[in-house]
Design a protein around this motif. Structure first.
Motif, PDB file in Angstrom:
ATOM      1  N   GLU A  94       0.627  -1.191  -0.006  1.00  0.00           N
ATOM      2  CA  GLU A  94       0.134   0.108   0.059  1.00  0.00           C
ATOM      3  C   GLU A  94       0.802   1.151   0.146  1.00  0.00           C
ATOM      4  N   HIS A  96      -0.289   4.561   0.528  1.00  0.00           N
ATOM      5  CA  HIS A  96      -1.275   5.728   0.501  1.00  0.00           C
ATOM      6  C   HIS A  96      -0.675   7.246   0.962  1.00  0.00           C
ATOM      7  N   SER A 100      -5.190  12.169   3.264  1.00  0.00           N
ATOM      8  CA  SER A 100      -6.682  11.281   3.083  1.00  0.00           C
ATOM      9  C   SER A 100      -7.410  11.575   4.282  1.00  0.00           C
ATOM     10  N   GLU A 102      -9.132   9.071   5.331  1.00  0.00           N
ATOM     11  CA  GLU A 102      -9.018   7.889   6.284  1.00  0.00           C
ATOM     12  C   GLU A 102      -7.995   8.154   7.382  1.00  0.00           C
ATOM     13  N   THR A 275      -2.855   4.247   9.393  1.00  0.00           N
ATOM     14  CA  THR A 275      -3.872   4.310   8.389  1.00  0.00           C
ATOM     15  C   THR A 275      -3.644   3.596   7.243  1.00  0.00           C
ATOM     16  N   ASN A 276      -2.752   3.795   6.545  1.00  0.00           N
ATOM     17  CA  ASN A 276      -2.395   2.895   5.404  1.00  0.00           C
ATOM     18  C   ASN A 276      -2.444   1.378   5.443  1.00  0.00           C
ATOM     19  N   VAL A 279      -6.121   0.945   5.107  1.00  0.00           N
ATOM     20  CA  VAL A 279      -6.795   1.090   3.942  1.00  0.00           C
ATOM     21  C   VAL A 279      -6.420  -0.105   3.027  1.00  0.00           C
ATOM     22  N   TRP A 280      -5.198  -0.929   3.122  1.00  0.00           N
ATOM     23  CA  TRP A 280      -4.766  -1.723   2.585  1.00  0.00           C
ATOM     24  C   TRP A 280      -5.592  -3.057   2.906  1.00  0.00           C
ATOM     25  N   GLU A 282      -8.517  -3.327   4.268  1.00  0.00           N
ATOM     26  CA  GLU A 282      -9.851  -3.372   3.814  1.00  0.00           C
ATOM     27  C   GLU A 282      -9.946  -3.489   2.360  1.00  0.00           C
ATOM     28  N   LYS A 283      -9.005  -3.321   1.557  1.00  0.00           N
ATOM     29  CA  LYS A 283      -9.077  -3.594   0.158  1.00  0.00           C
ATOM     30  C   LYS A 283      -8.905  -5.160   0.010  1.00  0.00           C
TER      31      LYS A 283
END
Ligand SMILES: [Zn+2]
Length: 688
Positions: A94, A96, A100, A102, A275-276, A279-280, A282-283
């Motif tokens: 990731e 990111h 952002s 997020e 955070t990042n 984000v990763w 969740e994807k």
């Protein structure tokens, strides 16, 4: 320490106000990428997390300078860096960004929890405020005269001339960079992290590896310079540090009474790792908390040495205060990489920029990956030069690895049309020695990577190709084929498998090249341990054609890159000198300026710069010493009419008495030019 279930590997979030250079890559990205690629080959569960660091005063300052918004600045550099990383083969899971939504949520959540439980102390202090711009001034928004070296270009946090770190109140004649006006002192409140409260456990955590009464890491595994820097910081007394700033760009402080305040960039940036990861996760159908909150996970931060205390002291304090998070298991920080004898500098444009390298050397990522890993500043500062780059690519990559792989392919195609032959008979001593050395080297690669010794690991991976080369040279299958086809088949069979093993061992370092070799061998990737357990290629397998792996770097290529740097340096140092203080006319009239003729010239022995000249002033003949030898030969100046200051007090230069001075123009690059007259002037003409 037992094997962890998961690895969370981070690379320092690069600051989004400039492009990436090779010093960044060799500091915190290539090493992390090698480590992660290795872990993936070991079949480990690993998340490799990074992103752009997009807040802080340096971003807004840059935006003001360029007449853009902070958003425009970070959008541009985020995309530039993200693409350069991807093109260079840095395999983040990731990448990111901290601007952002997020990240705003995550960092505000952390701040709110700490604030609610009383982890901060609110303190009021006097800070500079710009009444015209109507805002408090971040350190970087204030310039003034350095109290140490009197440079008038010092910033509120540091003087770049003498390197001294400063506080804004120390500056003499402070000026706001926003309006140019003189700032006034005004009261403001900030949230401070009282770090002294944490000294005791931080000492145990870094020094003994203990955290919450249990071993958290093996302190022997931490680099000595990392522990040393942390301990000297702790020994110096941990000062409270403001975690908020008066700025308009950043994550707003999420509590009442904090209008116009944002989180300190060094609070918000490391939270970007969390955070990042989220984000990763969740994807990808994962749970980010497994990586951040489980004792079975191992967190490793790759950074440069300028970020050590933030990752080893401040961020761990934040994580512990919040609760529930694991702490960094290791922070294998690198030292700095210099370039052609000077520090790499973004502001001075003294750098090899990654995106420019990728443009100038298309498809040759592995050449730079190889060289940067070979000279990685693991224990002390190192230096990149273009001649060294050429030598390593030509003498090591091309001559050892490329040559070995190519020879094996050529012989396989020549003798067996690319189909691996049946083998028989007993391996000779030379064959056994090569196999043993290749196995030893392969295992050494893994051990060294696990200890963050990437230079050593790469050298060991190359030793597999060296062992193969040695076997070919010793046994000469191209001669042996005529007398002993059985042994020839056995040797080439072994050599081909060593090509496959070298490609596997090198794949964390040289992923593009390893991919090309594997494609040519027509084999699938093996896990790290499978390479140890079994041969990849057996009789009957057919190989394909090998492309050229490495083109040699020419002297012209090196010269072009060196010239590029020289041009930048010239642009940098090209500062026009300001006009000097006014003098009166009488002072000027005291100067005896005249045109003189150079009668003779010779070099002053044992000097590089000096010429000894005999000149005719029209009144007398004299000897003068002039520092022009690097710009003019004696033949250049003999017979010339030049401008001369005749009544300068005589002085001895290198033992020669010099009576007067030849006047010259010096351009910003330091080149000297003697001055002559537009019309024919006669010896002794005066200048008025
Ligand atoms: Zn200074």
């Amino acid at each position: 320490m037992s094997e962890p279930k998961r690895y969370l590997v981070t690379s320092a979030l690069p600051y989004a106000n400039g492009p990436l250079h090779i010093g960044h890559i060799g500091g915190a990205y290539l090493n992390a990428d090698i480590y992660v690629r290795y872990l993936r080959m070991k079949g480990k569960d690993v998340a490799f997390i990074c992103g752009s660091d997009e807040h802080g005063a340096a971003i807004t300052l840059r935006a003001k300078k360029e007449g853009k918004t902070p958003r425009e600045i970070v959008d541009y550099y985020h995309e530039l860096m993200k693409k350069a990383f991807a093109d260079f083969g840095i395999s983040f899971d990731e990448y990111h960004r901290t601007s952002s939504d997020e990240h705003r949520e995550m960092s505000q959540e952390v701040f709110k929890k700490l604030e609610a439980q009383g982890s901060f102390e609110v303190e009021t202090s006097q800070q500079y405020y710009d009444e015209e711009a109507k805002q408090f001034l971040a350190d970087r928004y204030i310039t003034g005269t350095c109290p140490n070296c009197s440079s008038d270009k010092a910033y509120g946090d540091q003087c770049e001339k003498c390197g001294r770190s400063l506080s804004p109140l120390e500056l003499i004649d402070p000026k706001s960079t926003l309006s140019g006006s003189k700032p006034v002192l005004k009261e403001t409140s900030h949230w401070y992290l009282p770090m002294a409260h944490h000294e005791s456990w931080i000492r145990d955590y870094i020094g003994k590896g203990e955290y919450q009464d249990k071993p958290h890491h093996d302190p022997k595994e931490w680099k000595a310079h990392v522990v040393g820097q942390c301990m000297s910081w702790v020994d110096g007394g941990l000062q409270s540090r403001a975690m908020t700033r008066d700025l308009e760009w950043g994550v707003p402080v999420p509590v009442a009474g904090a209008d116009g305040k944002v989180l300190y960039v060094w609070l918000d940036a490391p939270i970007g790792y969390i955070t990042n990861t989220k984000v990763w996760a969740e994807k990808n159908g994962k749970n980010w908390e497994d990586y951040w909150k489980s004792d079975e996970s191992r967190l490793i931060h790759f950074i440069g040495k300028d970020n050590i205390v933030f990752h080893c002291i401040i961020f761990p304090i934040i994580l512990k205060e919040h609760g529930g998070f694991i702490l960094p298991y290791n922070v294998p920080a690198n030292e700095f990489m210099n370039l052609e004898g000077d520090k790499i500098s973004t502001s001075r444009n003294w750098a090899v920029w990654l995106h420019e390298y990728l443009e100038d050397f298309k498809g040759r990522q592995d050449e730079m990956r190889y060289v940067l890993c070979s000279i990685m500043p693991e224990q002390k500062d190192s230096e990149f030069t273009w001649t060294d780059f050429r030598d390593r690519v030509n003498n090591e990559l091309a001559d050892i690895l490329g040559n070995y792989v190519n020879r094996v392919f050529v012989l396989m195609h020549k003798y067996y049309s690319g189909t691996v032959p049946e083998i028989s008979g007993t391996p000779t001593e030379a064959e056994q020695a090569a196999a043993t050395e290749a196995r030893r080297a392969y295992e050494a690669v893994g051990k060294a990577i696990e200890q963050f010794k990437f230079r050593e690991a790469l050298a060991e991976a190359m030793n597999i190709a060296r062992a193969g080369n040695k076997l070919l040279t010793e046994t000469e299958p191209w001669k042996l084929m005529k007398t002993d086809p059985q042994a020839t088949a056995r040797i080439l069979y072994a050599c081909l498998n060593m090509v496959a093993d070298a490609a596997a061992a090198l794949s964390p370092f040289l992923p593009f090249t390893s991919g090309k070799i594997a494609d040519a061998l027509q084999i699938n990737p093996r896990t790290w341990d499978e390479v140890i357990q079994r041969e990849q290629i057996s009789s009957g397998h057919t190989i394909g054609q090998l492309p050229i792996l490495f083109e040699k770097i020419t002297d012209e290529t090196v010269a072009a890159q060196v010239e590029k740097l020289a041009q930048r340096q010239a642009e940098n140092t090209a500062t026009i000198e300001p006009i000097k203080d006014t003098i009166d006319f009488e002072t000027f009239q005291k100067l005896d300026l005249r045109i003189v003729k150079v009668l003779a010239a010779e070099a002053v022995p044992k000097t590089k710069k000096l010429l000894k000249l005999t000149i005719d002033t029209g009144v007398d003949k004299r000897t003068v010493v002039s520092g022009i030898a690097e710009h003019y030969t004696p033949e250049d100046v003999i017979g010339k009419h030049v401008l001369f200051l005749a009544n300068l007090a005589p002085r001895a230069i290198k033992g020669v008495e010099s009576a007067g001075m030849i006047l010259m123009a010096e351009n910003p690059q330091g080149q000297l030019s003697i001055l002559s007259t537009e019309r024919e002037a006669t010896t002794g003409s005066t200048v008025k």
